[in-house]
Design an enzyme around this catalytic site. Structure first.
Site, PDB file in Angstrom:
ATOM      1  N   ARG A   1      17.548  28.800  23.376  1.00 41.87           N
ATOM      2  CA  ARG A   1      16.774  29.113  24.532  1.00 41.87           C
ATOM      3  C   ARG A   1      16.030  28.874  25.769  1.00 41.87           C
ATOM      4  NH1 ARG A   1      12.556  29.712  20.450  1.00 41.87           N
ATOM      5  NH2 ARG A   1      12.861  31.391  18.875  1.00 41.87           N
TER       6      ARG A   1
ATOM      7  N   LYS B   1      23.194  33.175  38.595  1.00 41.18           N
ATOM      8  CA  LYS B   1      23.720  33.825  38.318  1.00 41.18           C
ATOM      9  C   LYS B   1      25.053  33.707  37.712  1.00 41.18           C
ATOM     10  CE  LYS B   1      22.739  37.932  41.297  1.00 41.18           C
ATOM     11  NZ  LYS B   1      24.657  38.969  42.047  1.00 41.18           N
TER      12      LYS B   1
ATOM     13  N   GLU C   1      34.603  34.475  51.127  1.00 42.35           N
ATOM     14  CA  GLU C   1      33.785  34.287  50.353  1.00 42.35           C
ATOM     15  C   GLU C   1      32.926  33.545  51.812  1.00 42.35           C
ATOM     16  OE1 GLU C   1      32.060  35.776  48.873  1.00 42.35           O
ATOM     17  OE2 GLU C   1      33.304  37.012  47.161  1.00 42.35           O
TER      18      GLU C   1
ATOM     19  N   LYS D   1      23.385  30.501  51.160  1.00 40.71           N
ATOM     20  CA  LYS D   1      23.353  31.608  50.229  1.00 40.71           C
ATOM     21  C   LYS D   1      22.065  30.532  49.752  1.00 40.71           C
ATOM     22  CE  LYS D   1      24.467  32.711  45.805  1.00 40.71           C
ATOM     23  NZ  LYS D   1      25.868  32.827  44.716  1.00 40.71           N
TER      24      LYS D   1
ATOM     25  N   GLU E   1      17.166  38.938  43.207  1.00 38.85           N
ATOM     26  CA  GLU E   1      17.804  40.233  43.829  1.00 38.85           C
ATOM     27  C   GLU E   1      17.651  41.684  43.599  1.00 38.85           C
ATOM     28  OE1 GLU E   1      22.051  40.220  43.324  1.00 38.85           O
ATOM     29  OE2 GLU E   1      22.421  42.185  43.231  1.00 38.85           O
TER      30      GLU E   1
ATOM     31  N   ARG F   1      19.016  38.993  48.550  1.00 36.86           N
ATOM     32  CA  ARG F   1      20.375  38.996  47.714  1.00 36.86           C
ATOM     33  C   ARG F   1      21.540  40.024  47.435  1.00 36.86           C
ATOM     34  NH1 ARG F   1      20.436  34.661  42.520  1.00 36.86           N
ATOM     35  NH2 ARG F   1      22.343  34.574  42.984  1.00 36.86           N
TER      36      ARG F   1
ATOM     37  N   ASN G   1      26.634  40.824  48.222  1.00 34.93           N
ATOM     38  CA  ASN G   1      27.126  41.332  48.328  1.00 34.93           C
ATOM     39  C   ASN G   1      28.110  43.011  48.671  1.00 34.93           C
ATOM     40  OD1 ASN G   1      26.832  41.536  45.220  1.00 34.93           O
ATOM     41  ND2 ASN G   1      25.225  42.324  45.336  1.00 34.93           N
TER      42      ASN G   1
ATOM     43  N   HIS H   1      32.091  43.755  48.379  1.00 32.53           N
ATOM     44  CA  HIS H   1      31.822  43.699  46.595  1.00 32.53           C
ATOM     45  C   HIS H   1      32.305  45.455  46.479  1.00 32.53           C
ATOM     46  CE1 HIS H   1      31.332  39.966  47.072  1.00 32.53           C
ATOM     47  NE2 HIS H   1      31.544  39.798  46.439  1.00 32.53           N
TER      48      HIS H   1
ATOM     49  N   HIS I   1      34.782  45.368  44.450  1.00 31.54           N
ATOM     50  CA  HIS I   1      35.253  46.419  43.151  1.00 31.54           C
ATOM     51  C   HIS I   1      35.585  47.273  42.666  1.00 31.54           C
ATOM     52  CE1 HIS I   1      31.034  43.637  42.057  1.00 31.54           C
ATOM     53  NE2 HIS I   1      32.147  42.092  42.200  1.00 31.54           N
TER      54      HIS I   1
ATOM     55  N   HIS J   1      39.681  38.468  43.195  1.00 30.29           N
ATOM     56  CA  HIS J   1      38.702  38.731  43.512  1.00 30.29           C
ATOM     57  C   HIS J   1      38.470  38.821  45.432  1.00 30.29           C
ATOM     58  CE1 HIS J   1      33.850  40.128  43.641  1.00 30.29           C
ATOM     59  NE2 HIS J   1      34.697  38.844  43.985  1.00 30.29           N
TER      60      HIS J   1
HETATM   61  N1  LIG Z   1      28.317  33.297  39.194  1.00 29.09           N
HETATM   62  C1  LIG Z   1      28.310  33.722  40.614  1.00 29.09           C
HETATM   63  O1  LIG Z   1      27.533  34.177  41.549  1.00 29.09           O
HETATM   64  C2  LIG Z   1      29.617  34.442  40.924  1.00 29.09           C
HETATM   65  C3  LIG Z   1      29.536  34.801  42.128  1.00 29.09           C
HETATM   66  C4  LIG Z   1      31.458  35.016  42.292  1.00 29.09           C
HETATM   67  C5  LIG Z   1      32.356  34.650  41.547  1.00 29.09           C
HETATM   68  N2  LIG Z   1      31.769  34.364  39.662  1.00 29.09           N
HETATM   69  C6  LIG Z   1      32.358  34.475  38.990  1.00 29.09           C
HETATM   70  O2  LIG Z   1      33.762  33.876  39.035  1.00 29.09           O
HETATM   71  C7  LIG Z   1      35.004  33.864  39.352  1.00 29.09           C
HETATM   72  C8  LIG Z   1      35.658  34.262  39.914  1.00 29.09           C
HETATM   73  O3  LIG Z   1      35.943  32.356  40.139  1.00 29.09           O
HETATM   74  P1  LIG Z   1      37.142  31.638  40.448  1.00 29.09           P
HETATM   75  O4  LIG Z   1      37.725  32.407  41.510  1.00 29.09           O
HETATM   76  O5  LIG Z   1      37.117  29.609  40.472  1.00 29.09           O
HETATM   77  O6  LIG Z   1      38.422  32.004  39.782  1.00 29.09           O
HETATM   78  P2  LIG Z   1      38.673  30.908  38.357  1.00 29.09           P
HETATM   79  O7  LIG Z   1      38.152  29.852  37.586  1.00 29.09           O
HETATM   80  O8  LIG Z   1      39.921  32.055  37.985  1.00 29.09           O
HETATM   81  O9  LIG Z   1      40.175  29.683  39.627  1.00 29.09           O
HETATM   82  C9  LIG Z   1      41.160  30.244  39.823  1.00 29.09           C
HETATM   83  C10 LIG Z   1      41.821  29.397  38.610  1.00 29.09           C
HETATM   84  O10 LIG Z   1      42.101  28.563  39.658  1.00 29.09           O
HETATM   85  C11 LIG Z   1      42.277  27.228  38.543  1.00 29.09           C
HETATM   86  N3  LIG Z   1      42.117  26.384  39.096  1.00 29.09           N
HETATM   87  C12 LIG Z   1      40.828  26.142  39.246  1.00 29.09           C
HETATM   88  N4  LIG Z   1      40.507  24.821  40.587  1.00 29.09           N
HETATM   89  C13 LIG Z   1      41.344  24.755  40.483  1.00 29.09           C
HETATM   90  C14 LIG Z   1      41.942  23.140  40.794  1.00 29.09           C
HETATM   91  N5  LIG Z   1      40.183  21.909  41.815  1.00 29.09           N
HETATM   92  N6  LIG Z   1      43.273  22.941  41.291  1.00 29.09           N
HETATM   93  C15 LIG Z   1      43.720  23.445  40.304  1.00 29.09           C
HETATM   94  N7  LIG Z   1      43.455  25.092  39.997  1.00 29.09           N
HETATM   95  C16 LIG Z   1      41.828  24.799  39.920  1.00 29.09           C
HETATM   96  C17 LIG Z   1      41.240  28.013  37.297  1.00 29.09           C
HETATM   97  O11 LIG Z   1      42.086  27.263  36.121  1.00 29.09           O
HETATM   98  C18 LIG Z   1      42.312  29.258  37.387  1.00 29.09           C
HETATM   99  O12 LIG Z   1      43.467  29.578  36.994  1.00 29.09           O
HETATM  100  C19 LIG Z   1      34.652  35.369  38.107  1.00 29.09           C
HETATM  101  O13 LIG Z   1      34.382  35.390  36.832  1.00 29.09           O
HETATM  102  C20 LIG Z   1      33.469  36.621  39.124  1.00 29.09           C
HETATM  103  O14 LIG Z   1      32.962  36.840  38.767  1.00 29.09           O
HETATM  104  C21 LIG Z   1      30.333  34.636  40.043  1.00 29.09           C
END
Ligand SMILES: NC(=O)c1ccc[n+]([C@@H]2O[C@H](COP(=O)([O-])OP(=O)(O)OC[C@H]3O[C@@H](n4cnc5c(N)ncnc54)[C@H](O)[C@@H]3O)[C@@H](O)[C@H]2O)c1
Length: 362
Positions: free
Chosen positions: A118, A140, A182, A224, A234, A238, A242, A245, A249, A262
Site C-alpha cells: 500500500r 506521477k 520540456e 515544476k 492536477e 498543473r 501539458n 501535449h 500525444h 515524446h
Molecule cells: N511521471 C511523469 O510526470 C512523467 C513526465 C514526463 C514523461 N514521463 C514518462 O517518461 C518516459 C520517457 O522518459 P525518458 O525520455 O527519460 O525515456 P527513457 O527512460 O526510455 O530513456 C530514454 C533512453 O535513454 C536511455 N538512458 C537513460 N539515461 C541514460 C544515460 N544517462 N546515458 C545513456 N542512456 C541513457 C534509456 O535507457 C533509454 O534508452 C515516458 O514513459 C513518459 O510517459 C513521465
C-alpha cells in the site's frame, strides 16, 4: 549544487541538482533510510552507473533489478516481475526503492512503490534530461497497457530526487534534445525571461555546457515544484504543464510511438498550440514563429508531417486523458510565458492551426 524543495507538507522532499552529485553522497544520503534499497534500472543505464552508485553506498543492502530497455518495458509484465522480485527478497514496508534511469524506469519504480504494501518510500536518480526536469518530479507514476500509455498509475511522491547532470554526458544527442523541449515548455508557460535566456543560450545548451545545463535544469524543476505545490493532483494549474501535449500525444499515437520521441512530438505540439492561440486572438502574432525558431535552433522538429491528416489527429485528441466527457481542454498561450487552459476549442480553428503547422515559417 541547487536544492529545490517540493512543498507538500509532511510529504515535502528535496530535488538536488548538480554536476557529479552521484559521487557526493554526503549531499544526499541523509535522506536515504538505513534499510534495504531496491535499485530499479535497465540494461543500458545499469552498466554505466550502477557500480558507481553501489560504491558510494557501501553500507546499504542493495538489491538491483535490471530490466530491459525501452518504453515497451513500462508494462504490466514488468510490474508483475518487480513485485515478484520484492516478494522473493522479503522486502518489507520500511525498505526503499530507488529509480536509476530515465522516465520509464522512474514511472515503473514509482508505481511499484505506490502499490507495494500500500505504498513504500522511493527515491529518484533520473539520468535523462526529460526525467531530470519533468518525469522524476511531482509524483506521477504509471505503467502502460495495450489500450494506452500511462492508463494505470497513481500519485505517489518520492522522498528525494538527485539529478546528477553529469549522467547526461552519456545520453544520446536526440534524447538530450527531446529533453530540451520540456525546458522550453517551462519558459513558454510560466516565465518569459527564462524563455529569453534559453533563446540566448541555444548553442551552450546543445554543447551541454555544465553551468548552463545545471542552471536550466534547476530553473525548470523550480517551476515544476511551484506548480505541483499549488495543485498536486492536477485539478487546475498543473494541467498547464501539458502545454503542447494534447497535439503531441496525438502525433505520437498516429505514428505508432516510433517516429518521434515524446519531447519531439511535444515541440511540434507547442508550436501548433501557439498557432491556435494566435488564431483565437488570445496571443499576439509572432509568438508561434519565435517559439518555432528557438525549437529549431535546438534541433527539434516543429512541423506536422503531411501524411498525418487533421481528421486523424483531431479524433485522437478527443481521446486525451485531460478531456472531460463534455469538453475538449487545451492549454494555450496568452503570450510567451503565460499559459491558459481553454475548455471550448472550436474544431475549425484546431484544424486551421494543424494546417498552419505543416511548414515552419521562418
Ligand atoms: N511521471 C511523469 O510526470 C512523467 C513526465 C514526463 C514523461 N514521463 C514518462 O517518461 C518516459 C520517457 O522518459 P525518458 O525520455 O527519460 O525515456 P527513457 O527512460 O526510455 O530513456 C530514454 C533512453 O535513454 C536511455 N538512458 C537513460 N539515461 C541514460 C544515460 N544517462 N546515458 C545513456 N542512456 C541513457 C534509456 O535507457 C533509454 O534508452 C515516458 O514513459 C513518459 O510517459 C513521465
Amino acid at each position: 549544487m541547487t536544492r529545490i524543495d517540493i512543498a507538500l507538507g509532511e510529504r515535502s522532499y528535496p530535488v538536488l541538482v548538480g554536476h557529479g552529485l552521484m559521487n557526493e553522497p554526503s549531499a544526499w544520503n541523509r535522506w536515504l533510510p538505513d534499510t534495504p534499497l531496491v535499485v530499479f534500472s535497465n540494461e543500458k543505464v545499469a552498466p554505466l552507473y550502477l557500480d558507481a552508485l553501489a560504491r558510494v553506498l557501501p553500507d546499504h543492502e542493495l538489491h538491483p533489478l535490471v530490466l530491459p530497455d525501452g518504453e515497451a518495458e513500462k508494462s504490466f509484465d514488468n510490474f508483475r516481475r518487480a513485485v515478484d522480485f520484492l516478494a522473493e527478497r522479503g522486502i518489507r514496508r520500511d525498505a526503499c526503492l530507488l529509480a536509476l534511469g530515465g522516465g520509464v524506469i522512474g514511472d515503473l519504480c514509482g508505481f511499484v512503490a505506490a502499490t507495494w504494501m500500500r505504498g513504500i518510500r522511493f527515491v529518484q536518480f533520473p539520468t535523462t534530461l526529460l526525467a531530470q526536469v519533468d518525469a522524476s518530479v511531482g509524483g506521477k507514476t504509471a505503467i502502460n497497457i495495450p489500450q494506452g500509455k500511462n492508463l494505470v498509475g497513481a500519485f505517489h511522491q518520492p522522498s528525494l530526487v538527485v539529478a546528477d547532470t553529469a549522467t547526461l554526458d552519456t545520453l544520446d544527442p536526440r534524447e538530450y534534445r527531446a529533453g530540451l523541449a520540456e525546458i522550453v515548455k517551462c519558459g513558454a508557460i510560466r516565465d518569459a525571461d527564462f524563455l529569453d535566456g534559453i533563446e540566448a543560450r541555444c548553442e551552450a545548451l546543445l554543447a551541454r555546457d555544465v553551468e548552463c545545463v545545471v542552471d536550466v535544469v534547476g530553473r525548470s524543476v523550480a517551476h515544476k515544484a511551484a506548480v505541483v505545490a499549488e495543485d498536486e493532483h492536477e485539478t487546475g494549474v498543473r494541467a498547464t504543464l501539458n502545454f503542447g501535449h494534447t497535439f503531441g500525444h496525438a502525433i505520437e499515437a498516429l505514428s505508432g510511438y516510433t517516429r518521434f520521441l515524446h519531447g519531439e512530438a511535444v515541440a511540434i505540439g507547442m508550436v501548433t498550440a501557439t498557432r491556435l492561440s494566435e488564431l483565437r486572438g488570445l496571443c499576439p502574432t509572432g509568438v508561434a514563429d519565435r517559439l518555432s525558431a528557438t525549437l529549431q535552433r535546438l534541433g527539434l522538429p516543429v512541423s506536422i508531417p503531411d501524411d498525418m491528416t487533421a481528421d486523424d489527429l483531431m479524433s485522437l485528441m478527443s481521446l486525451d486523458k485531460k478531456n472531460t466527457a463534455s469538453s475538449r481542454r487545451l492549454v494555450l498561450l496568452r503570450d510567451a510565458g503565460q499559459a491558459v487552459i481553454h475548455a471550448d476549442s472550436r474544431p475549425e480553428q484546431v484544424r486551421e492551426a494543424i494546417e498552419a503547422s505543416r511548414t515552419p515559417t521562418e
